[in-house]
Design an enzyme around this catalytic site. Sequence first.
Site, mmCIF file in Angstrom:
data_model
loop_
_atom_site.group_PDB
_atom_site.id
_atom_site.type_symbol
_atom_site.label_atom_id
_atom_site.label_comp_id
_atom_site.label_asym_id
_atom_site.label_seq_id
_atom_site.Cartn_x
_atom_site.Cartn_y
_atom_site.Cartn_z
ATOM 1 N N ARG A 213 0.908 -1.224 -0.035
ATOM 2 C CA ARG A 213 0.108 0.094 0.202
ATOM 3 C C ARG A 213 1.069 1.208 -0.157
ATOM 4 N NH1 ARG A 213 -0.466 2.244 5.067
ATOM 5 N NH2 ARG A 213 -2.464 3.312 4.583
ATOM 6 N N ARG B 226 -3.001 10.905 1.111
ATOM 7 C CA ARG B 226 -3.845 11.646 1.936
ATOM 8 C C ARG B 226 -4.600 12.618 1.328
ATOM 9 N NH1 ARG B 226 0.706 12.049 6.571
ATOM 10 N NH2 ARG B 226 0.767 9.798 7.253
ATOM 11 N N ARG C 8 20.254 -4.659 2.162
ATOM 12 C CA ARG C 8 20.667 -3.644 1.521
ATOM 13 C C ARG C 8 21.371 -2.719 2.513
ATOM 14 N NH1 ARG C 8 21.583 -2.967 -3.585
ATOM 15 N NH2 ARG C 8 21.121 -0.534 -3.342
ATOM 16 N N ARG D 288 18.931 10.421 -0.880
ATOM 17 C CA ARG D 288 18.308 11.600 -0.267
ATOM 18 C C ARG D 288 19.461 12.517 0.542
ATOM 19 N NH1 ARG D 288 15.334 9.224 5.202
ATOM 20 N NH2 ARG D 288 16.908 7.890 5.895
ATOM 21 N N GLU E 243 23.236 10.316 1.021
ATOM 22 C CA GLU E 243 22.849 9.013 1.411
ATOM 23 C C GLU E 243 22.537 8.084 0.005
ATOM 24 O OE1 GLU E 243 19.253 6.594 3.759
ATOM 25 O OE2 GLU E 243 20.091 8.287 4.494
ATOM 26 N N TYR F 208 12.942 -5.303 9.832
ATOM 27 C CA TYR F 208 12.773 -3.870 10.006
ATOM 28 C C TYR F 208 11.812 -3.325 11.116
ATOM 29 C CZ TYR F 208 12.953 1.184 9.275
ATOM 30 O OH TYR F 208 12.906 2.482 9.489
ATOM 31 N N ASP G 234 10.553 0.006 13.423
ATOM 32 C CA ASP G 234 10.820 1.407 13.842
ATOM 33 C C ASP G 234 11.115 1.515 15.248
ATOM 34 O OD1 ASP G 234 10.040 2.446 11.406
ATOM 35 O OD2 ASP G 234 7.582 2.297 11.852
#
Length: 370
Positions: free
Chosen positions: A173, A177, A250, A281, A301, A349, A351
């Site tokens: 997904r 917004r 990665r 970025r 980066e 991964y 958060d």
Amino acid sequence: MTIKYDFLIVGAGLYGAIFAHEATKAGKTCLIIDKRNHIGGNIYTEKIEDIQVHKYGAHIFHTNNQEVWEYVNQFAEFNRYTNSPVANYRGEIYNLPFNMNTFNKMWGVVTPDEARKKIEEQRSANYVEHPQNLEEQAINLVGMDIYEKLIRGYTEKQWGRPCHELPAFIIRRLPVRFTYDNNYFNADYQGIPIGGYTAMIDKMIEGIDVKLNTDYLVEKSKWDRIANKVVYTGPIDAYFDYMFGVLEYRSVRFETEILNTPNFQGNAVVNYTDRETPYTRVIEHKHFEFGKQPKTVVSREYSVEWKLGDEPYYPVNDRKNSELYQKYKAMTETQSNVIFGGRLAEYKYYDMDNVVEFALQKAKEVLRNM
């Protein structure tokens, strides 16, 4: 060596620091070791030109979990930083995540209804019933314009291969917004610890023995004998000496420089979404703390192919690696005195708020049973 500690914590990152703090609070003795020369793991920050530099990439703490938020606020005061990155596509600037500001810039639409119709029009023109790759999946979700300008180039740089060769599941997904809101996370609580993450970790492990520049796996049997239990936060395949093969990641390379200007790009994070720009970025660290310093520090980066010995960043959670991880996970059941936790030990991964939550859960579980 004879047993001296209740816990040996392998890794001085967020997971290890929280576990050590909770164990110490419960009256247990801990030793933390880390092969790096600093604490904090990948959230390590160091001061350069009076600016807290995120050494291993941008880390913005965000959560909807009030318990987690209150927990980390014991160790640091958090500022009101809100993550609002922008995308630079060949000099065109777009807001992220995709919102009404993005759609207005892209198509000139003004109302949510106009934006929905435009996206649906673009989706319908190229819709694939059963998407077989990331390109088809992304176009199915947001249409061609957003895919070409804001997804394709960035994703191909991030993964080092064309989108039509990447599996569709990478993009299940995409956040879309229909409001003029540039808040990327849209979380109840968000910010960055004033003074940097290193100071926060340092306060967590205050009074706990720490030994840096120490690779646990080089003398594993020696370190195992020093404590009753081991909390291991390193790569799970390395722990088992890669007996089933190497899990893939990665990696990221940073080019950091000090610039003699007070403001380089006007935002903490700018993603470069065209394919031609080699970096993904640019981070301007002072904006994380609303800095007013006369100079600035920026980090470019680059996403790079990973090989054994490089710093692992993002697990490649495709079918092959997921099946390989399950073999290693099954092996953890044979290690009764070892607790495996964190992004490397769980090949996932996370958060930061998830790391806090799961480290607290595991600490409570283990300490309750001792």
